[in-house]
Design an enzyme around this catalytic site. Structure first.
Site, PDB file in Angstrom:
ATOM      1  N   HIS A   1       7.064  -0.982  12.729  1.00 17.62           N
ATOM      2  CA  HIS A   1       5.749  -2.063  12.806  1.00 17.62           C
ATOM      3  C   HIS A   1       5.924  -2.489  14.336  1.00 17.62           C
ATOM      4  O   HIS A   1       7.212  -2.346  14.865  1.00 17.62           O
ATOM      5  CB  HIS A   1       5.562  -2.904  12.091  1.00 17.62           C
ATOM      6  CG  HIS A   1       5.840  -2.853  10.355  1.00 17.62           C
ATOM      7  ND1 HIS A   1       6.464  -3.580   9.468  1.00 17.62           N
ATOM      8  CD2 HIS A   1       4.857  -2.180  10.117  1.00 17.62           C
ATOM      9  CE1 HIS A   1       5.833  -2.858   8.188  1.00 17.62           C
ATOM     10  NE2 HIS A   1       4.905  -1.932   8.184  1.00 17.62           N
TER      11      HIS A   1
ATOM     12  N   THR B   1       5.160   0.190  24.179  1.00 15.55           N
ATOM     13  CA  THR B   1       3.876  -0.291  22.962  1.00 15.55           C
ATOM     14  C   THR B   1       3.899  -2.095  23.204  1.00 15.55           C
ATOM     15  O   THR B   1       4.791  -2.236  23.955  1.00 15.55           O
ATOM     16  CB  THR B   1       4.271  -0.830  21.456  1.00 15.55           C
ATOM     17  OG1 THR B   1       5.684  -0.998  21.692  1.00 15.55           O
ATOM     18  CG2 THR B   1       4.365   0.687  20.775  1.00 15.55           C
TER      19      THR B   1
ATOM     20  N   GLN C   1       4.778  -7.797  20.820  1.00 12.51           N
ATOM     21  CA  GLN C   1       3.464  -8.556  19.898  1.00 12.51           C
ATOM     22  C   GLN C   1       4.231  -9.176  18.562  1.00 12.51           C
ATOM     23  O   GLN C   1       5.479  -9.066  18.135  1.00 12.51           O
ATOM     24  CB  GLN C   1       2.930  -7.448  19.319  1.00 12.51           C
ATOM     25  CG  GLN C   1       1.816  -7.923  18.149  1.00 12.51           C
ATOM     26  CD  GLN C   1       1.461  -6.563  17.475  1.00 12.51           C
ATOM     27  OE1 GLN C   1       0.291  -5.667  18.198  1.00 12.51           O
ATOM     28  NE2 GLN C   1       1.062  -7.234  16.595  1.00 12.51           N
TER      29      GLN C   1
ATOM     30  N   LEU D   1       0.624  -1.407  -0.055  1.00 15.54           N
ATOM     31  CA  LEU D   1       0.181   0.143   0.097  1.00 15.54           C
ATOM     32  C   LEU D   1       1.042   1.156  -0.418  1.00 15.54           C
ATOM     33  O   LEU D   1       0.427   1.855  -0.469  1.00 15.54           O
ATOM     34  CB  LEU D   1      -0.747   0.109   1.199  1.00 15.54           C
ATOM     35  CG  LEU D   1      -1.535  -1.270   1.483  1.00 15.54           C
ATOM     36  CD1 LEU D   1      -2.884  -1.734   2.488  1.00 15.54           C
ATOM     37  CD2 LEU D   1      -2.494  -1.695   0.135  1.00 15.54           C
ATOM     38  N   GLY D   2       2.113   0.763   0.721  1.00 13.46           N
ATOM     39  CA  GLY D   2       2.936   2.069   0.361  1.00 13.46           C
ATOM     40  C   GLY D   2       3.973   1.939   0.900  1.00 13.46           C
ATOM     41  O   GLY D   2       4.399   0.093   1.573  1.00 13.46           O
TER      42      GLY D   2
ATOM     43  N   HIS E   1       6.505   5.334   9.975  1.00 11.20           N
ATOM     44  CA  HIS E   1       8.021   5.571   9.818  1.00 11.20           C
ATOM     45  C   HIS E   1       9.315   5.806   9.234  1.00 11.20           C
ATOM     46  O   HIS E   1      10.299   5.987   9.179  1.00 11.20           O
ATOM     47  CB  HIS E   1       7.847   3.970   8.530  1.00 11.20           C
ATOM     48  CG  HIS E   1       7.466   2.638   8.008  1.00 11.20           C
ATOM     49  ND1 HIS E   1       7.346   1.808   9.528  1.00 11.20           N
ATOM     50  CD2 HIS E   1       6.408   1.955   7.548  1.00 11.20           C
ATOM     51  CE1 HIS E   1       6.712   1.201   9.370  1.00 11.20           C
ATOM     52  NE2 HIS E   1       6.414   1.232   8.197  1.00 11.20           N
TER      53      HIS E   1
ATOM     54  N   TRP F   1       4.824  -4.355  15.481  1.00 10.01           N
ATOM     55  CA  TRP F   1       5.301  -6.461  15.791  1.00 10.01           C
ATOM     56  C   TRP F   1       7.013  -6.333  15.492  1.00 10.01           C
ATOM     57  O   TRP F   1       7.179  -7.524  16.326  1.00 10.01           O
ATOM     58  CB  TRP F   1       4.909  -7.187  15.451  1.00 10.01           C
ATOM     59  CG  TRP F   1       4.901  -7.325  13.982  1.00 10.01           C
ATOM     60  CD1 TRP F   1       5.441  -7.768  13.408  1.00 10.01           C
ATOM     61  CD2 TRP F   1       4.547  -6.266  13.058  1.00 10.01           C
ATOM     62  NE1 TRP F   1       5.994  -8.029  11.688  1.00 10.01           N
ATOM     63  CE2 TRP F   1       4.662  -6.822  11.488  1.00 10.01           C
ATOM     64  CE3 TRP F   1       3.184  -5.286  12.499  1.00 10.01           C
ATOM     65  CZ2 TRP F   1       4.406  -6.006  10.381  1.00 10.01           C
ATOM     66  CZ3 TRP F   1       2.394  -4.999  11.964  1.00 10.01           C
ATOM     67  CH2 TRP F   1       3.541  -5.411  10.445  1.00 10.01           C
TER      68      TRP F   1
ATOM     69  N   GLU G   1       2.644   5.802   7.097  1.00 11.60           N
ATOM     70  CA  GLU G   1       4.267   5.438   6.685  1.00 11.60           C
ATOM     71  C   GLU G   1       4.851   6.791   6.786  1.00 11.60           C
ATOM     72  O   GLU G   1       6.424   6.403   7.206  1.00 11.60           O
ATOM     73  CB  GLU G   1       3.716   5.491   5.261  1.00 11.60           C
ATOM     74  CG  GLU G   1       2.786   4.447   4.262  1.00 11.60           C
ATOM     75  CD  GLU G   1       3.660   3.104   4.690  1.00 11.60           C
ATOM     76  OE1 GLU G   1       5.003   2.933   5.180  1.00 11.60           O
ATOM     77  OE2 GLU G   1       3.338   1.515   4.342  1.00 11.60           O
TER      78      GLU G   1
ATOM     79  N   THR H   1      -2.839   4.917   6.260  1.00  6.63           N
ATOM     80  CA  THR H   1      -2.129   4.099   5.207  1.00  6.63           C
ATOM     81  C   THR H   1      -0.857   5.136   5.514  1.00  6.63           C
ATOM     82  O   THR H   1       0.341   4.469   5.606  1.00  6.63           O
ATOM     83  CB  THR H   1      -2.853   3.756   3.869  1.00  6.63           C
ATOM     84  OG1 THR H   1      -3.204   2.431   4.026  1.00  6.63           O
ATOM     85  CG2 THR H   1      -0.914   3.230   3.437  1.00  6.63           C
TER      86      THR H   1
END
Length: 303
Positions: free
Chosen positions: A192, A215, A218, A125-126, A186, A194, A183, A179
């Site tokens: 991410h 966080t 995960q 998606l990106g 990032h 996880w 991004e 999305t």
């Protein structure tokens, strides 16, 4: 305190289009900037949908985005993803894209049709490269050169009311602008949630972390769902379910509503260090009153 300082990021959006449906209307672009501002100021309408155990972690990043230019480029090129290459051609005029505008001082966002991944039929998606010099990212994660800094988004998932629908493998993707929020995360240094310990073939990895202390652990991505009972890592002490509400998961966009205090701390640090020329600093007017004292008080003709 430092949190009252509002950091404003100038944004250039490049619409690189081949078919007219890819040449998105200005209103879709504005809606995406609005959604970025909502997410990074904790003004998103779904912010209170977070579970109580995570509520105290939810933070206003005090980062805002200002659209300064829209560049439209008609192209004959296809922007393809392979297992080894990302479609950075979209960022170069000489390869059918649109060259970055002063990427040290602007967030450049390129919107185009990203071709499906060859061989495996998947769709990204990106994507965005993180800044260099961050301990939570492995070597080799950063942009190959400065003119490739920024965010690339597929035209079907840009904005909050996009008429173009992305369907992959019979599944329709419901895009409401998160999305791009993900991004940009990032781009500002977030991984991410996880920690990317799993391969594209799945698996579970609870011993890899995103480098953000608050966080929860995960083990794998949340693949497009909003399952609040999901808990991919059972920790012996202080266990929490997966934080599917986090913008840095792959959960459904409808349940994403939060950056944590730790994530905000890292992004603001990046805007003071690695990307220090990007943001324009202003004092957040909403927080100014408490810092002002008037003398003399009361006063009749001067202060």
């Amino acid at each position: 305190g430092a949190r009252t300082e509002l950091l404003k990021i100038p944004v250039v959006v490049h619409i690189v289009w081949k078919n007219s449906s890819e040449n998105l209307h200005d209103s879709i672009i504005y809606s995406q900037i609005d959604q970025l501002n909502a997410a990074y100021r904790l003004n998103n309408t779904n912010k209170n949908d977070i579970r109580q155990e995570f509520k105290h972690l939810q933070a206003d990043a005090n980062i805002e985005f200002e659209l300064v230019a829209i560049k439209r480029v008609k192209t004959n090129s296809n922007f393809s993803v392979s297992l080894t290459n990302l479609p950075d051609e979209v960022k170069r005029a000489e390869s059918g894209g649109s060259s970055a505008v002063d990427p040290i001082k602007h967030l450049n966002i390129w919107v185009c049709k990203i071709q499906p991944i060859a061989f495996i039929g998947g769709q990204i998606l990106g994507y965005a490269y993180p800044p260099s010099g961050l301990s939570n990212w492995p070597d080799g994660s950063t942009a190959p050169s400065t003119n490739l800094e920024g965010v690339v988004i597929d035209y079907r998932v840009f904005g909050t009311h996009n008429p173009n629908v992305l369907t992959v493998g019979g599944m329709t993707y419901h895009a409401i602008g998160n999305t791009t929020v993900h991004e940009v995360g990032h781009y500002l240094g977030l991984r991410h949630i996880w920690g990317d310990g799993t391969s594209i073939f799945g698996g579970n990895s609870c011993n890899v972390d995103d480098g953000i202390a608050d966080t929860p652990n995960q083990g794998s991505q949340t693949a497009g769902t909003c399952n609040k009972s999901q808990n991919t890592c059972i920790d012996s002490a202080n266990d929490h379910p997966d934080m599917i509400e986090n913008y840095m998961d792959y959960s459904s966009e409808s349940c994403q509503n939060t950056f944590t205090i730790g994530q905000v701390g890292l992004m603001r640090s990046v805007l003071k260090l690695q990307r220090k020329l990007l943001a324009i600093s202003t004092i957040n007017a909403a927080n100014v009153e408490s810092n002002i004292s008037i003398f003399p008080n009361p006063t009749s003709d001067f202060v």
